[in-house]
Write a protein that holds these residues in place. Sequence first.
Motif, PDB file in Angstrom:
ATOM      1  N   ASN A   1     -26.125 -23.204  47.876  1.00 36.73           N
ATOM      2  CA  ASN A   1     -26.574 -21.813  47.968  1.00 36.73           C
ATOM      3  C   ASN A   1     -25.470 -20.807  47.644  1.00 36.73           C
ATOM      4  OD1 ASN A   1     -29.167 -22.561  48.726  1.00 36.73           O
ATOM      5  ND2 ASN A   1     -28.604 -22.681  50.877  1.00 36.73           N
ATOM      6  N   LEU A   2     -24.308 -21.288  47.243  1.00 42.50           N
ATOM      7  CA  LEU A   2     -23.185 -20.423  46.919  1.00 42.50           C
ATOM      8  C   LEU A   2     -23.461 -19.665  45.628  1.00 42.50           C
ATOM      9  CD1 LEU A   2     -20.270 -19.667  47.772  1.00 42.50           C
ATOM     10  CD2 LEU A   2     -19.491 -21.438  46.211  1.00 42.50           C
ATOM     11  N   PHE A   3     -23.173 -18.386  45.637  1.00 38.70           N
ATOM     12  CA  PHE A   3     -23.346 -17.535  44.458  1.00 38.70           C
ATOM     13  C   PHE A   3     -21.977 -17.233  43.881  1.00 38.70           C
ATOM     14  CE2 PHE A   3     -23.774 -13.341  42.460  1.00 38.70           C
ATOM     15  CZ  PHE A   3     -24.781 -13.622  41.562  1.00 38.70           C
ATOM     16  N   THR A   4     -21.753 -17.550  42.606  1.00 41.32           N
ATOM     17  CA  THR A   4     -20.450 -17.325  41.969  1.00 41.32           C
ATOM     18  C   THR A   4     -20.590 -16.344  40.816  1.00 41.32           C
ATOM     19  OG1 THR A   4     -20.736 -19.186  40.468  1.00 41.32           O
ATOM     20  CG2 THR A   4     -19.639 -19.637  42.559  1.00 41.32           C
ATOM     21  N   TRP A   5     -19.502 -15.601  40.526  1.00 41.79           N
ATOM     22  CA  TRP A   5     -19.490 -14.662  39.418  1.00 41.79           C
ATOM     23  C   TRP A   5     -18.058 -14.286  39.059  1.00 41.79           C
ATOM     24  CZ3 TRP A   5     -20.115 -13.421  44.433  1.00 41.79           C
ATOM     25  CH2 TRP A   5     -19.334 -12.402  44.948  1.00 41.79           C
ATOM     26  N   HIS A   6     -17.889 -13.834  37.826  1.00 42.05           N
ATOM     27  CA  HIS A   6     -16.607 -13.262  37.403  1.00 42.05           C
ATOM     28  C   HIS A   6     -16.540 -11.856  37.981  1.00 42.05           C
ATOM     29  CE1 HIS A   6     -14.821 -15.947  34.434  1.00 42.05           C
ATOM     30  NE2 HIS A   6     -16.011 -16.174  33.930  1.00 42.05           N
ATOM     31  N   CYS A   7     -15.335 -11.385  38.269  1.00 41.06           N
ATOM     32  CA  CYS A   7     -15.223  -9.994  38.687  1.00 41.06           C
ATOM     33  C   CYS A   7     -15.630  -9.115  37.498  1.00 41.06           C
ATOM     34  CB  CYS A   7     -13.812  -9.665  39.178  1.00 41.06           C
ATOM     35  SG  CYS A   7     -12.567  -9.519  37.890  1.00 41.06           S
ATOM     36  N   MET A   8     -16.093  -7.908  37.789  1.00 41.21           N
ATOM     37  CA  MET A   8     -16.620  -7.033  36.739  1.00 41.21           C
ATOM     38  C   MET A   8     -15.561  -6.718  35.685  1.00 41.21           C
ATOM     39  SD  MET A   8     -19.226  -5.659  35.496  1.00 41.21           S
ATOM     40  CE  MET A   8     -20.442  -5.693  36.779  1.00 41.21           C
TER      41      MET A   8
ATOM     42  N   LEU B   1     -15.911  -7.641  31.704  1.00 39.76           N
ATOM     43  CA  LEU B   1     -15.809  -6.618  30.677  1.00 39.76           C
ATOM     44  C   LEU B   1     -14.742  -6.988  29.655  1.00 39.76           C
ATOM     45  CD1 LEU B   1     -16.568  -3.870  29.527  1.00 39.76           C
ATOM     46  CD2 LEU B   1     -14.907  -2.848  31.096  1.00 39.76           C
ATOM     47  N   GLU B   2     -13.588  -7.452  30.130  1.00 39.07           N
ATOM     48  CA  GLU B   2     -12.511  -7.859  29.230  1.00 39.07           C
ATOM     49  C   GLU B   2     -12.952  -9.006  28.329  1.00 39.07           C
ATOM     50  OE1 GLU B   2      -9.282 -10.023  27.598  1.00 39.07           O
ATOM     51  OE2 GLU B   2     -10.437 -10.798  29.263  1.00 39.07           O
ATOM     52  N   LEU B   3     -13.662  -9.975  28.885  1.00 43.67           N
ATOM     53  CA  LEU B   3     -14.152 -11.093  28.090  1.00 43.67           C
ATOM     54  C   LEU B   3     -15.158 -10.629  27.037  1.00 43.67           C
ATOM     55  CD1 LEU B   3     -14.632 -13.801  30.859  1.00 43.67           C
ATOM     56  CD2 LEU B   3     -12.889 -13.792  29.063  1.00 43.67           C
ATOM     57  N   ALA B   4     -16.042  -9.709  27.413  1.00 45.21           N
ATOM     58  CA  ALA B   4     -17.043  -9.202  26.474  1.00 45.21           C
ATOM     59  C   ALA B   4     -16.389  -8.435  25.333  1.00 45.21           C
ATOM     60  CB  ALA B   4     -18.047  -8.318  27.204  1.00 45.21           C
ATOM     61  N   VAL B   5     -15.428  -7.571  25.652  1.00 39.15           N
ATOM     62  CA  VAL B   5     -14.743  -6.801  24.617  1.00 39.15           C
ATOM     63  C   VAL B   5     -13.955  -7.734  23.703  1.00 39.15           C
ATOM     64  CG1 VAL B   5     -12.909  -5.109  24.221  1.00 39.15           C
ATOM     65  CG2 VAL B   5     -14.662  -4.670  25.939  1.00 39.15           C
TER      66      VAL B   5
END
Length: 73
Positions: free
Chosen positions: A18-25, A29-33
Amino acid sequence: MLGKKSGMATRLTARYPNLFTWHCMNHRLELAVSDAVDEVQAINHFKAFMEKIHNLYSQSNKNSQELQEAHKT
């Protein structure tokens, strides 16, 4: 750390489903750019050009002063 096969987030999710994981915003953003810039070749050429100009003016006091004088006019 979020690797699909053996990243820390994957290991923790396997143990705690049930753990929810994510990159920090900011990182997302840096990865997307970065991905967008890599896709557009013209931007890569422009980026290299700007880096060369920056290196030229940042490493020489004389060039830096000339740039500031040109900026004032």
